[in-house]
Design a protein around this motif. Sequence first.
Motif, mmCIF file in Angstrom:
data_model
loop_
_atom_site.group_PDB
_atom_site.id
_atom_site.type_symbol
_atom_site.label_atom_id
_atom_site.label_comp_id
_atom_site.label_asym_id
_atom_site.label_seq_id
_atom_site.Cartn_x
_atom_site.Cartn_y
_atom_site.Cartn_z
ATOM 1 N N SER A 45 0.829 -1.205 0.000
ATOM 2 C CA SER A 45 0.000 0.000 0.000
ATOM 3 C C SER A 45 0.863 1.254 0.000
ATOM 4 O O SER A 45 0.546 2.242 -0.662
ATOM 5 C CB SER A 45 -0.917 0.018 1.219
ATOM 6 O OG SER A 45 -1.809 -1.066 1.160
ATOM 7 N N ASP A 166 -6.062 -0.688 -4.738
ATOM 8 C CA ASP A 166 -5.494 -1.342 -3.562
ATOM 9 C C ASP A 166 -6.497 -2.355 -3.017
ATOM 10 O O ASP A 166 -7.490 -1.985 -2.403
ATOM 11 C CB ASP A 166 -5.149 -0.282 -2.501
ATOM 12 C CG ASP A 166 -4.235 -0.837 -1.411
ATOM 13 O OD1 ASP A 166 -4.062 -2.072 -1.361
ATOM 14 O OD2 ASP A 166 -3.706 -0.031 -0.618
ATOM 15 N N GLU A 167 -6.226 -3.607 -3.280
ATOM 16 C CA GLU A 167 -7.118 -4.703 -2.890
ATOM 17 C C GLU A 167 -8.569 -4.419 -3.265
ATOM 18 O O GLU A 167 -9.447 -4.395 -2.402
ATOM 19 C CB GLU A 167 -6.983 -4.990 -1.390
ATOM 20 C CG GLU A 167 -5.559 -5.402 -1.032
ATOM 21 C CD GLU A 167 -5.412 -5.802 0.430
ATOM 22 O OE1 GLU A 167 -6.324 -6.482 0.921
ATOM 23 O OE2 GLU A 167 -4.402 -5.428 1.048
HETATM 24 MG MG LIG Z 1 -2.253 -2.561 2.137
#
Ligand SMILES: [Mg+2]
Lengths: 224, 412
Positions: A45, A166-167
């Motif tokens: 991240s 991000d995910e």
């Molecule tokens: Mg992360």
Amino acid sequence: MIKIKQIHKSYVTGQNSLHVLKGIDLEIGAGEMISIMGASGSGKSTLLNILGILDDYDSGEYLLNGLFINKLSERKSAHLRNQMIGFVFQSFNLVSFKNAMENVALPLYYQNVPRKKRNLIAMEYLERMGLQEWAHHLPNELSGGQKQRVAIARALIGKPKVILADEPTGALDSKTSLEVMDILQEINSTGITVIIVTHEHDIAMRTKKTIRITDGNITEIVVN
Amino acid sequence: MFEIDKWQEIYSTVRKNKLRTFLTGFSVAWGIFMLIILLGSGAGLENGVKEQFKGGATNGVWISSGITSIQYKGLKIGRPIKFTNEDYKSIKTTVSGPDRISARLFLGNNLISYKNEYGSFFLSPCHPDYGFIKEVSMIQGRFLNNIDITEFRKVAVIGEKVKTALFKGTDTVAMGKYIKINGVLFKVVGIFRDFSRNDDEQKRVYIPISTAQRVFQGENVINQISFTTGDASSAEADLMIQKSRALLSKLHTFDVDDNRAVNIWNKNEEVRKFQALFAGIRMFIWIIGIGTIVAGVVGVSNIMMIVVKERTKEIGIRKSLGATPWSIVALIMQEAIIITSFAGYIGLVLGVGLLELISKKVPASEFFRNPEADFSIAVMATVLLVFAGAIAGFFPAMRAAKVKPVEALRDE
Ligand SMILES: [Mg+2]
Ligand SMILES: Nc1ncnc2c1ncn2[C@@H]1O[C@H](COP(=O)(O)OP(=O)(O)OP(=O)(O)O)[C@@H](O)[C@H]1O
């Protein structure tokens, strides 16, 4: 499109300093679709936030579309985010008191597009996501998959060069995850660079390249 | 176009965050509302009492003869003092300062008639200057003049209420007509209105004092001497009173300090007393009013701080989508300014509205009438609150705008 050299990043909290990124080198061409994998806390991240100019880095070099990104003014970085980058977050990050259409239209507000026009464009993007019926619903009236599709529509509306996710499927079930991946692949096919952080192997496999980060270093690049 | 859009963005935010808007607005509206009610009630109280002082110059002094209460030069207590025309003349010629001076005779209520209409009215013989001392306003004709006095004319200046009581039906013109006072005919030369709210003051008949003495009394006695002190300061006015008292005490042989031998009513002194009282009340109101405003400012500041905290995530989202720091500050500040201005306006309207309602529905009494708030003060207070709201919003907004987007987004 993206070129980074020897990026270092530490988080300083009080007296402790946590060295998270330890010299990352990476080059991502225009139109690529890559995934970043790695253990929790490995710095995925952190890297993505630096790429998205949401955070700055301590040393190294970052070139975005040929532009040197370092300690830019907030004004300049806001402008670049608006013009170049679309974000998709695991927790969707929709504005809770705005309906789907208004959320999608928000980037155009910061491009000074008149209200009527941007709402019209937002409707087009929602339609592409199959969400035109949900345009006037608030985020808390939508399912996770629907929310993520709204977020993707919002990421796309500013015609970015790069989508940073991000995910994006982290909060979705496997069926919905696949649908979201379909959409991201389709976006990539229009020439937009897509970078996805994920924990799931299936998701990574649907990108063209997987980058593995271990403890702040790139340890592996696999072409899928 | 961009500007309108900005307002629309703010409007939609305000509309969708009703509780937040209400809380911010309420402390402002309440502060302004309370301030107006406070100022209004203060003014109402003051107007009510001021009204009591109407009808009669505020610089008037009335000196009436009384009964001695202190032994003096072997003369016993309880001796009535009788003023005469000589006293009037002495004061007029030896006391410097009074600009209008008149003697009066007290004849009480008298039967006054015109043709078949009659009534009992207060007869007040006096000098021409009494019109100024009592501040009567002429509706028709004139007040008494010096020729009336020197020629013992039988003329009368009648009150508005006297006129309506005596001149009825087809015979409503009073000017130039002859009315009968205790059987003596007097020509009506003027009709007046007294500023006093007291009805009895409108039921008076003024006639020349010389005529009254000759026709009704047969001697040169008077009951009261009154004068106005012109532009004199209160100290100078006190000196005039002191000199008059000394003069009268010498002429009538009574102790200068005998407050019963002569009754002196100095209107200016009474007015001053009330002015001091109201200065106190006004200060009290200001202290409470300022307290209310300060509470409003603190309330707005608190809410603005909470608002910014609450919106940190939203600010992060907006920044990730391309919002500049300045646009974030502007968003929060403009919202604060709009809400506080609007709320201030509502407080203003409600406060003024309530005062109007009280003005209309609650009958004016001796102590309360016509509550009115100084509008410019209310507007200033509103501006102050709006300004405070903006300042209160500015610092947290600046901080929020400076926060790196990652940090704002992390906020849960
Ligand atoms: Mg992360
Ligand atoms: N603002 C911060 N201050 C201090 N430490 C931080 C901060 N943000 C992240 N970290 C630390 O930096 C390290 C890397 O965090 P990062 O969020 O990049 O991990 P990640 O690879 O995305 O993990 P995950 O898969 O769990 O999301 C972690 O140890 C985390 O605790």
